[in-house]
Write a protein that holds these residues in place. Structure first.
Motif, PDB file in Angstrom:
ATOM      1  N   THR A 175      -2.514  -8.432  -0.244  1.00 67.15           N
ATOM      2  CA  THR A 175      -3.420  -7.509  -0.943  1.00 67.15           C
ATOM      3  C   THR A 175      -3.434  -6.107  -0.323  1.00 67.15           C
ATOM      4  O   THR A 175      -3.449  -5.950   0.897  1.00 67.15           O
ATOM      5  CB  THR A 175      -4.869  -8.048  -0.940  1.00 67.15           C
ATOM      6  N   THR A 176      -3.462  -5.129  -1.202  1.00 71.10           N
ATOM      7  CA  THR A 176      -3.596  -3.720  -0.779  1.00 71.10           C
ATOM      8  C   THR A 176      -5.037  -3.238  -0.930  1.00 71.10           C
ATOM      9  O   THR A 176      -5.393  -2.165  -0.435  1.00 71.10           O
ATOM     10  CB  THR A 176      -2.690  -2.807  -1.628  1.00 71.10           C
ATOM     11  N   ASP A 177      -5.869  -4.026  -1.635  1.00 77.74           N
ATOM     12  CA  ASP A 177      -7.248  -3.580  -1.898  1.00 77.74           C
ATOM     13  C   ASP A 177      -8.284  -4.335  -1.060  1.00 77.74           C
ATOM     14  O   ASP A 177      -9.423  -4.530  -1.470  1.00 77.74           O
ATOM     15  CB  ASP A 177      -7.589  -3.683  -3.402  1.00 77.74           C
ATOM     16  N   GLU A 178      -7.879  -4.755   0.136  1.00 77.18           N
ATOM     17  CA  GLU A 178      -8.809  -5.279   1.147  1.00 77.18           C
ATOM     18  C   GLU A 178      -8.591  -4.467   2.412  1.00 77.18           C
ATOM     19  O   GLU A 178      -7.519  -4.533   3.019  1.00 77.18           O
ATOM     20  CB  GLU A 178      -8.521  -6.747   1.459  1.00 77.18           C
ATOM     21  N   LYS A 179      -9.605  -3.708   2.803  1.00 79.57           N
ATOM     22  CA  LYS A 179      -9.489  -2.876   4.000  1.00 79.57           C
ATOM     23  C   LYS A 179     -10.611  -3.193   4.977  1.00 79.57           C
ATOM     24  O   LYS A 179     -11.777  -3.255   4.598  1.00 79.57           O
ATOM     25  CB  LYS A 179      -9.525  -1.390   3.633  1.00 79.57           C
ATOM     26  N   SER A 180     -10.229  -3.409   6.224  1.00 77.79           N
ATOM     27  CA  SER A 180     -11.209  -3.623   7.282  1.00 77.79           C
ATOM     28  C   SER A 180     -10.538  -3.246   8.600  1.00 77.79           C
ATOM     29  O   SER A 180      -9.724  -2.343   8.611  1.00 77.79           O
ATOM     30  CB  SER A 180     -11.715  -5.070   7.273  1.00 77.79           C
ATOM     31  N   TYR A 214      -2.376  -5.474   3.639  1.00 79.28           N
ATOM     32  CA  TYR A 214      -0.953  -5.215   3.391  1.00 79.28           C
ATOM     33  C   TYR A 214      -0.322  -4.471   4.571  1.00 79.28           C
ATOM     34  O   TYR A 214       0.752  -4.837   5.047  1.00 79.28           O
ATOM     35  CB  TYR A 214      -0.775  -4.412   2.097  1.00 79.28           C
ATOM     36  N   GLU A 215      -1.006  -3.428   5.050  1.00 80.18           N
ATOM     37  CA  GLU A 215      -0.476  -2.632   6.169  1.00 80.18           C
ATOM     38  C   GLU A 215      -0.320  -3.496   7.426  1.00 80.18           C
ATOM     39  O   GLU A 215       0.674  -3.374   8.161  1.00 80.18           O
ATOM     40  CB  GLU A 215      -1.415  -1.462   6.482  1.00 80.18           C
ATOM     41  N   TRP A 216      -1.287  -4.368   7.638  1.00 81.41           N
ATOM     42  CA  TRP A 216      -1.246  -5.238   8.815  1.00 81.41           C
ATOM     43  C   TRP A 216      -0.073  -6.212   8.720  1.00 81.41           C
ATOM     44  O   TRP A 216       0.707  -6.361   9.663  1.00 81.41           O
ATOM     45  CB  TRP A 216      -2.583  -5.974   8.942  1.00 81.41           C
ATOM     46  N   ALA A 217       0.050  -6.872   7.555  1.00 84.58           N
ATOM     47  CA  ALA A 217       1.151  -7.820   7.352  1.00 84.58           C
ATOM     48  C   ALA A 217       2.504  -7.114   7.462  1.00 84.58           C
ATOM     49  O   ALA A 217       3.434  -7.628   8.093  1.00 84.58           O
ATOM     50  CB  ALA A 217       1.010  -8.484   5.985  1.00 84.58           C
ATOM     51  N   GLY A 228      12.681 -10.462   4.579  1.00 81.29           N
ATOM     52  CA  GLY A 228      12.313 -10.792   3.196  1.00 81.29           C
ATOM     53  C   GLY A 228      11.704  -9.608   2.456  1.00 81.29           C
ATOM     54  O   GLY A 228      11.714  -8.475   2.933  1.00 81.29           O
ATOM     55  N   ARG A 229      11.143  -9.921   1.298  1.00 85.51           N
ATOM     56  CA  ARG A 229      10.538  -8.882   0.450  1.00 85.51           C
ATOM     57  C   ARG A 229       9.018  -9.028   0.463  1.00 85.51           C
ATOM     58  O   ARG A 229       8.490 -10.105   0.201  1.00 85.51           O
ATOM     59  CB  ARG A 229      11.077  -9.033  -0.981  1.00 85.51           C
ATOM     60  N   LEU A 230       8.347  -7.921   0.751  1.00 86.71           N
ATOM     61  CA  LEU A 230       6.878  -7.907   0.780  1.00 86.71           C
ATOM     62  C   LEU A 230       6.356  -7.180  -0.452  1.00 86.71           C
ATOM     63  O   LEU A 230       6.654  -6.004  -0.662  1.00 86.71           O
ATOM     64  CB  LEU A 230       6.379  -7.226   2.049  1.00 86.71           C
ATOM     65  N   ASN A 231       5.571  -7.896  -1.260  1.00 87.12           N
ATOM     66  CA  ASN A 231       5.028  -7.329  -2.500  1.00 87.12           C
ATOM     67  C   ASN A 231       3.569  -6.928  -2.326  1.00 87.12           C
ATOM     68  O   ASN A 231       2.823  -7.579  -1.590  1.00 87.12           O
ATOM     69  CB  ASN A 231       5.118  -8.344  -3.646  1.00 87.12           C
ATOM     70  N   GLN A 232       3.176  -5.872  -3.039  1.00 85.55           N
ATOM     71  CA  GLN A 232       1.774  -5.456  -3.057  1.00 85.55           C
ATOM     72  C   GLN A 232       1.022  -6.293  -4.085  1.00 85.55           C
ATOM     73  O   GLN A 232       1.506  -6.505  -5.200  1.00 85.55           O
ATOM     74  CB  GLN A 232       1.668  -3.972  -3.406  1.00 85.55           C
ATOM     75  N   ALA A 233      -0.163  -6.758  -3.700  1.00 91.73           N
ATOM     76  CA  ALA A 233      -0.977  -7.581  -4.606  1.00 91.73           C
ATOM     77  C   ALA A 233      -2.423  -7.088  -4.592  1.00 91.73           C
ATOM     78  O   ALA A 233      -2.798  -6.248  -3.774  1.00 91.73           O
ATOM     79  CB  ALA A 233      -0.914  -9.045  -4.176  1.00 91.73           C
ATOM     80  N   ASN A 239      -7.397 -15.346  -7.393  1.00 87.11           N
ATOM     81  CA  ASN A 239      -8.422 -16.168  -8.043  1.00 87.11           C
ATOM     82  C   ASN A 239      -9.170 -17.092  -7.045  1.00 87.11           C
ATOM     83  O   ASN A 239      -9.298 -18.291  -7.266  1.00 87.11           O
ATOM     84  CB  ASN A 239      -7.779 -17.015  -9.162  1.00 87.11           C
ATOM     85  N   LEU A 240      -9.651 -16.506  -5.957  1.00 84.79           N
ATOM     86  CA  LEU A 240     -10.353 -17.284  -4.932  1.00 84.79           C
ATOM     87  C   LEU A 240     -11.822 -17.491  -5.311  1.00 84.79           C
ATOM     88  O   LEU A 240     -12.412 -16.643  -5.988  1.00 84.79           O
ATOM     89  CB  LEU A 240     -10.264 -16.559  -3.582  1.00 84.79           C
ATOM     90  N   PRO A 241     -12.442 -18.599  -4.890  1.00 85.21           N
ATOM     91  CA  PRO A 241     -13.840 -18.880  -5.257  1.00 85.21           C
ATOM     92  C   PRO A 241     -14.829 -17.801  -4.812  1.00 85.21           C
ATOM     93  O   PRO A 241     -15.768 -17.477  -5.535  1.00 85.21           O
ATOM     94  CB  PRO A 241     -14.134 -20.206  -4.552  1.00 85.21           C
ATOM     95  N   ALA A 242     -14.638 -17.263  -3.603  1.00 84.76           N
ATOM     96  CA  ALA A 242     -15.579 -16.269  -3.061  1.00 84.76           C
ATOM     97  C   ALA A 242     -15.045 -14.851  -3.260  1.00 84.76           C
ATOM     98  O   ALA A 242     -13.868 -14.581  -3.035  1.00 84.76           O
ATOM     99  CB  ALA A 242     -15.820 -16.518  -1.575  1.00 84.76           C
ATOM    100  N   ILE A 243     -15.931 -13.943  -3.662  1.00 86.18           N
ATOM    101  CA  ILE A 243     -15.555 -12.526  -3.776  1.00 86.18           C
ATOM    102  C   ILE A 243     -15.446 -11.955  -2.363  1.00 86.18           C
ATOM    103  O   ILE A 243     -16.278 -12.246  -1.508  1.00 86.18           O
ATOM    104  CB  ILE A 243     -16.644 -11.736  -4.556  1.00 86.18           C
ATOM    105  N   ARG A 244     -14.423 -11.137  -2.128  1.00 86.10           N
ATOM    106  CA  ARG A 244     -14.276 -10.457  -0.844  1.00 86.10           C
ATOM    107  C   ARG A 244     -14.641  -8.990  -0.974  1.00 86.10           C
ATOM    108  O   ARG A 244     -14.390  -8.389  -2.023  1.00 86.10           O
ATOM    109  CB  ARG A 244     -12.825 -10.538  -0.366  1.00 86.10           C
ATOM    110  N   PRO A 245     -15.203  -8.390   0.091  1.00 84.55           N
ATOM    111  CA  PRO A 245     -15.468  -6.944   0.056  1.00 84.55           C
ATOM    112  C   PRO A 245     -14.148  -6.166  -0.030  1.00 84.55           C
ATOM    113  O   PRO A 245     -13.156  -6.566   0.577  1.00 84.55           O
ATOM    114  CB  PRO A 245     -16.163  -6.669   1.396  1.00 84.55           C
TER     115      PRO A 245
END
Length: 281
Positions: A175-180, A214-217, A228-233, A239-245
Motif C-alpha cells: 500500500t502507498t496510502d498507509e503512512k506512519s 510502500y517506501e519501507w518495503a 522481483g516486481r513491486l506494485n503500488q496498491a 478488503n480487510l475487516p478493520a479500517i486502517r488510518p
C-alpha cells in the motif's frame, strides 16, 4: 532497579531482556503463561513474592487488528482493563509503570499527531488501546509511550513479512496510502531507558522517522537484493475487516525536549535491523 516485564516473549519484551542482560539490571520476565495481567490477584501475588520491584514495563498486548473487530471484549480486557490492574498494583508497591500504546488510537485524517491531539480511533483495536491510555492514568508515576509499526528480531512484524514474502514471490503489492513511522525495538528500548533516567512522567511519542508502507518495503527489498516486481496498491485492494488510518505519523515532540535526544531515521534503523538479521549490507 528491579524490573517486572510483562509480555516478555514479545519482540519488545525480548529486546528489554537483551538490554538488561548487557547492563546487568535485575528483571523478572513474565508472559501470559506465568502471569495473567487481566487477573489483579495474580499480579498482587507475584509482586508480594518478588519484593522490591521498582518498575513495571508492560509489553503485553492484544495486537490482532482484524480479529479485534470480532473479539473486541478480549482486546478491551487485555489492552484496557489489564492496564487498570497494573496501574493499581504499581501504586500499591510504589513502582513506576511503563506502558505502550499505538498510532491506531488516531483516525488518520491528519498528516501527523502530537501528544496534544485527542484519540479518535476508527477500529476496535484502536478503541482497546485508547481505553488502556485512560486506565494507565490511575498510576501515580507512569510513562505512556505511543509507538507505531514496531519491528525487531523477536516475533513477526511487517519488515519480517516483506522478507518472507520475497523468498517465494516474484511480485508483491504494498500500500502507498498507509503512512506512519517504523519503530525499531533497539531504539525504543534505548529511548525508554532514557525517559526512566530523567523521571519526567507522562505521555510520549517515540518512533523513528515517517514513511509509507510502500517506501519501507521498497527500501527493504532493495537492501536485500530482491529482483522481483513491486506494485503500488491501496488499502481498499485488500478488503480487510478493520479500517486502517491513512496517515498516523506520531510527532516525537516532548521526547526530544525532555531528553535532548532525537530518534534515528527509519532507513538507518531498518539497515541496522537487516544487519542484525544477518544480511551483509
Amino acid at each position: 532497579m528491579k524490573i517486572l516485564i510483562t509480555g516478555a516473549n514479545g519482540q519488545l519484551g525480548q529486546e528489554f531482556q537483551k538490554k538488561f542482560n548487557q547492563l546487568k539490571i535485575s528483571y523478572i520476565p513474565t508472559d501470559y503463561q506465568q502471569l495473567d495481567i487481566t487477573n489483579i490477584e495474580q499480579i498482587r501475588k507475584l509482586v508480594q513474592k518478588e519484593k522490591d520491584i521498582t518498575h513495571i514495563i508492560n509489553c503485553a498486548a492484544y495486537n490482532n487488528v482484524d480479529k479485534a473487530e470480532v473479539e473486541w471484549e478480549k482486546a478491551y480486557t487485555i489492552n484496557g482493563l489489564a492496564i487498570r490492574n497494573l496501574a493499581i498494583v504499581s501504586n500499591e508497591i510504589n513502582a513506576e509503570l511503563i506502558h505502550y500504546s499505538t498510532d491506531y488510537v488516531f483516525s488518520g485524517t491528519k498528516k501527523e499527531y502530537t501528544i496534544y491531539d485527542e484519540p479518535s480511533p476508527i477500529n476496535k483495536y484502536g478503541e482497546s488501546k485508547a481505553l488502556g491510555e485512560k486506565e494507565v492514568k490511575q498510576a501515580q508515576r507512569y510513562y505512556l509511550i505511543r509507538v507505531s509499526w514496531v519491528f525487531g528480531m523477536g516475533n513477526i512484524n511487517f519488515a519480517k513479512k516483506v522478507i518472507s514474502w520475497s523468498k517465494d514471490k516474484e511480485e508483491l503489492s504494498i500500500t502507498t496510502d498507509e503512512k506512519s513511522a517504523p519503530t525499531y525495538t533497539v531504539d525504543l528500548v534505548e529511548a525508554t531507558l532514557e525517559l526512566i533516567k530523567h523521571k519526567v512522567y507522562g505521555l510520549y511519542h517515540i518512533t523513528n522517522t515517517p514513511c509509507t508502507r510502500y517506501e519501507w518495503a521498497e527500501y527493504i527489498l532493495k537492501q536485500i537484493g530482491w529482483r522481483g516486481r513491486l506494485n503500488q496498491a491501496k488499502r481498499s485492494d485488500f478488503n480487510l475487516p478493520a479500517i486502517r488510518p491513512e496517515s498516523s505519523v506520531l510527532n516525537n515532540f516532548g521526547y526530544n525536549q525532555v531528553t535532548g535526544k532525537s530518534m534515528p531515521d527509519w532507513k538507518d534503523a531498518t539497515k541496522r535491523f537487516l544487519k542484525e538479521m544477518g544480511y551483509n549490507l
